[in-house]
Design a protein around this motif. Structure first.
Motif, PDB file in Angstrom:
ATOM      1  N   GLY A  57      -8.792   1.212  -2.303  1.00  0.00           N
ATOM      2  CA  GLY A  57      -8.277  -0.028  -1.724  1.00  0.00           C
ATOM      3  C   GLY A  57      -7.129  -0.659  -2.491  1.00  0.00           C
ATOM      4  O   GLY A  57      -6.921  -1.865  -2.427  1.00  0.00           O
ATOM      5  N   SER A  58      -6.371   0.157  -3.215  1.00  0.00           N
ATOM      6  CA  SER A  58      -5.274  -0.396  -4.017  1.00  0.00           C
ATOM      7  C   SER A  58      -4.132  -0.926  -3.154  1.00  0.00           C
ATOM      8  O   SER A  58      -3.389  -1.799  -3.576  1.00  0.00           O
ATOM      9  CB  SER A  58      -4.728   0.671  -4.957  1.00  0.00           C
ATOM     10  N   GLY A  59      -3.979  -0.369  -1.970  1.00  0.00           N
ATOM     11  CA  GLY A  59      -2.918  -0.826  -1.068  1.00  0.00           C
ATOM     12  C   GLY A  59      -1.542  -0.255  -1.360  1.00  0.00           C
ATOM     13  O   GLY A  59      -0.573  -0.626  -0.703  1.00  0.00           O
ATOM     14  N   LEU A  60      -1.441   0.628  -2.344  1.00  0.00           N
ATOM     15  CA  LEU A  60      -0.119   1.154  -2.700  1.00  0.00           C
ATOM     16  C   LEU A  60       0.502   1.973  -1.572  1.00  0.00           C
ATOM     17  O   LEU A  60       1.711   1.945  -1.366  1.00  0.00           O
ATOM     18  CB  LEU A  60      -0.224   2.022  -3.966  1.00  0.00           C
ATOM     19  N   CYS A  61      -0.313   2.701  -0.839  1.00  0.00           N
ATOM     20  CA  CYS A  61       0.233   3.544   0.236  1.00  0.00           C
ATOM     21  C   CYS A  61       0.903   2.686   1.313  1.00  0.00           C
ATOM     22  O   CYS A  61       1.921   3.067   1.874  1.00  0.00           O
ATOM     23  CB  CYS A  61      -0.845   4.441   0.824  1.00  0.00           C
ATOM     24  N   LEU A  62       0.339   1.521   1.578  1.00  0.00           N
ATOM     25  CA  LEU A  62       0.942   0.617   2.582  1.00  0.00           C
ATOM     26  C   LEU A  62       2.305   0.144   2.131  1.00  0.00           C
ATOM     27  O   LEU A  62       3.222  -0.017   2.933  1.00  0.00           O
ATOM     28  CB  LEU A  62       0.096  -0.635   2.768  1.00  0.00           C
ATOM     29  N   LEU A  63       2.397  -0.129   0.829  1.00  0.00           N
ATOM     30  CA  LEU A  63       3.673  -0.610   0.307  1.00  0.00           C
ATOM     31  C   LEU A  63       4.733   0.473   0.410  1.00  0.00           C
ATOM     32  O   LEU A  63       5.892   0.203   0.695  1.00  0.00           O
ATOM     33  CB  LEU A  63       3.517  -1.040  -1.158  1.00  0.00           C
ATOM     34  N   LYS A  64       4.337   1.713   0.182  1.00  0.00           N
ATOM     35  CA  LYS A  64       5.291   2.825   0.193  1.00  0.00           C
ATOM     36  C   LYS A  64       5.643   3.259   1.615  1.00  0.00           C
ATOM     37  O   LYS A  64       6.782   3.615   1.885  1.00  0.00           O
ATOM     38  CB  LYS A  64       4.717   4.022  -0.576  1.00  0.00           C
ATOM     39  N   ALA A  65       4.659   3.293   2.485  1.00  0.00           N
ATOM     40  CA  ALA A  65       4.892   3.811   3.843  1.00  0.00           C
ATOM     41  C   ALA A  65       4.102   2.983   4.864  1.00  0.00           C
ATOM     42  O   ALA A  65       3.091   3.424   5.400  1.00  0.00           O
ATOM     43  CB  ALA A  65       4.482   5.286   3.909  1.00  0.00           C
ATOM     44  N   PRO A  66       4.593   1.773   5.162  1.00  0.00           N
ATOM     45  CA  PRO A  66       3.833   0.871   6.035  1.00  0.00           C
ATOM     46  C   PRO A  66       3.742   1.316   7.489  1.00  0.00           C
ATOM     47  O   PRO A  66       2.906   0.796   8.232  1.00  0.00           O
ATOM     48  CB  PRO A  66       4.601  -0.458   5.919  1.00  0.00           C
ATOM     49  N   THR A  67       4.566   2.277   7.894  1.00  0.00           N
ATOM     50  CA  THR A  67       4.444   2.738   9.281  1.00  0.00           C
ATOM     51  C   THR A  67       3.358   3.800   9.416  1.00  0.00           C
ATOM     52  O   THR A  67       2.950   4.151  10.521  1.00  0.00           O
ATOM     53  CB  THR A  67       5.768   3.340   9.802  1.00  0.00           C
ATOM     54  N   VAL A  68       2.893   4.310   8.289  1.00  0.00           N
ATOM     55  CA  VAL A  68       1.927   5.419   8.323  1.00  0.00           C
ATOM     56  C   VAL A  68       0.532   4.979   7.877  1.00  0.00           C
ATOM     57  O   VAL A  68      -0.475   5.485   8.376  1.00  0.00           O
ATOM     58  CB  VAL A  68       2.429   6.591   7.436  1.00  0.00           C
TER      59      VAL A  68
ATOM     60  N   ASP B  56     -10.409  -4.219   7.149  1.00  0.00           N
ATOM     61  CA  ASP B  56     -10.852  -5.503   6.609  1.00  0.00           C
ATOM     62  C   ASP B  56     -11.508  -5.368   5.238  1.00  0.00           C
ATOM     63  O   ASP B  56     -11.590  -6.327   4.480  1.00  0.00           O
ATOM     64  CB  ASP B  56     -11.839  -6.175   7.577  1.00  0.00           C
ATOM     65  N   GLU B  57     -12.015  -4.173   4.938  1.00  0.00           N
ATOM     66  CA  GLU B  57     -12.643  -3.946   3.628  1.00  0.00           C
ATOM     67  C   GLU B  57     -11.642  -3.429   2.604  1.00  0.00           C
ATOM     68  O   GLU B  57     -12.006  -3.130   1.474  1.00  0.00           O
ATOM     69  CB  GLU B  57     -13.790  -2.942   3.785  1.00  0.00           C
ATOM     70  N   GLY B  58     -10.387  -3.266   3.023  1.00  0.00           N
ATOM     71  CA  GLY B  58      -9.351  -2.810   2.098  1.00  0.00           C
ATOM     72  C   GLY B  58      -9.194  -1.305   2.045  1.00  0.00           C
ATOM     73  O   GLY B  58      -8.377  -0.800   1.277  1.00  0.00           O
ATOM     74  N   LEU B  59      -9.967  -0.585   2.849  1.00  0.00           N
ATOM     75  CA  LEU B  59      -9.860   0.876   2.814  1.00  0.00           C
ATOM     76  C   LEU B  59      -8.733   1.355   3.717  1.00  0.00           C
ATOM     77  O   LEU B  59      -8.430   0.746   4.747  1.00  0.00           O
ATOM     78  CB  LEU B  59     -11.185   1.520   3.259  1.00  0.00           C
ATOM     79  N   VAL B  60      -8.142   2.442   3.314  1.00  0.00           N
ATOM     80  CA  VAL B  60      -6.966   2.958   4.013  1.00  0.00           C
ATOM     81  C   VAL B  60      -7.277   3.330   5.471  1.00  0.00           C
ATOM     82  O   VAL B  60      -8.354   3.845   5.785  1.00  0.00           O
ATOM     83  CB  VAL B  60      -6.390   4.169   3.244  1.00  0.00           C
ATOM     84  N   LEU B  61      -6.308   3.050   6.321  1.00  0.00           N
ATOM     85  CA  LEU B  61      -6.351   3.491   7.721  1.00  0.00           C
ATOM     86  C   LEU B  61      -5.095   4.313   7.963  1.00  0.00           C
ATOM     87  O   LEU B  61      -4.003   3.919   7.540  1.00  0.00           O
ATOM     88  CB  LEU B  61      -6.332   2.291   8.666  1.00  0.00           C
ATOM     89  N   LEU B  62      -5.244   5.427   8.610  1.00  0.00           N
ATOM     90  CA  LEU B  62      -4.098   6.274   8.923  1.00  0.00           C
ATOM     91  C   LEU B  62      -3.562   5.887  10.302  1.00  0.00           C
ATOM     92  O   LEU B  62      -4.251   5.998  11.312  1.00  0.00           O
ATOM     93  CB  LEU B  62      -4.542   7.742   8.901  1.00  0.00           C
ATOM     94  N   LEU B  63      -2.321   5.404  10.335  1.00  0.00           N
ATOM     95  CA  LEU B  63      -1.717   4.975  11.602  1.00  0.00           C
ATOM     96  C   LEU B  63      -1.045   6.132  12.320  1.00  0.00           C
ATOM     97  O   LEU B  63      -0.945   6.149  13.539  1.00  0.00           O
ATOM     98  CB  LEU B  63      -0.666   3.892  11.339  1.00  0.00           C
TER      99      LEU B  63
END
Ligand code: SF4
Length: 67
Positions: free
Chosen positions: A12-23, A28-35
């Motif tokens: 749940g670090s959120g780093l992937c969202l910062l790097k690639a927010p379209t993907v 709600d629990e902070g776990l990654v979702l693949l878009l």
């Protein structure tokens, strides 16, 4: 390019969202979702950066599936 995420490993670090927010997104629990499981080449660099940044090694990038 094919992207897979392992939500069991995600911290749940959120780093992937910062790097690639379209993907990537977070639930709600902070776990990654693949878009986008098969992002276009324009997202490749961002996705590779996300893969490298993930502290949990929860992101796997592989070549596109053969048709
Ligand atoms: S960078 Fe890794 S640990 Fe952080 S939210 Fe994304 S998948 Fe989870």
């Amino acid at each position: 390019m094919r992207v897979q995420v392992d939500r069991e490993k995600c911290l749940g670090s959120g780093l992937c969202l910062l790097k690639a927010p379209t993907v990537f997104d977070q639930d709600d629990e902070g776990l990654v979702l693949l878009l986008e499981a098969q992002p276009g080449t324009s997202a490749e660099e961002a996705v590779r950066n996300a893969e490298k940044s993930c502290p949990a090694e929860a992101i796997t990038v592989s070549p596109p599936a053969a048709n």
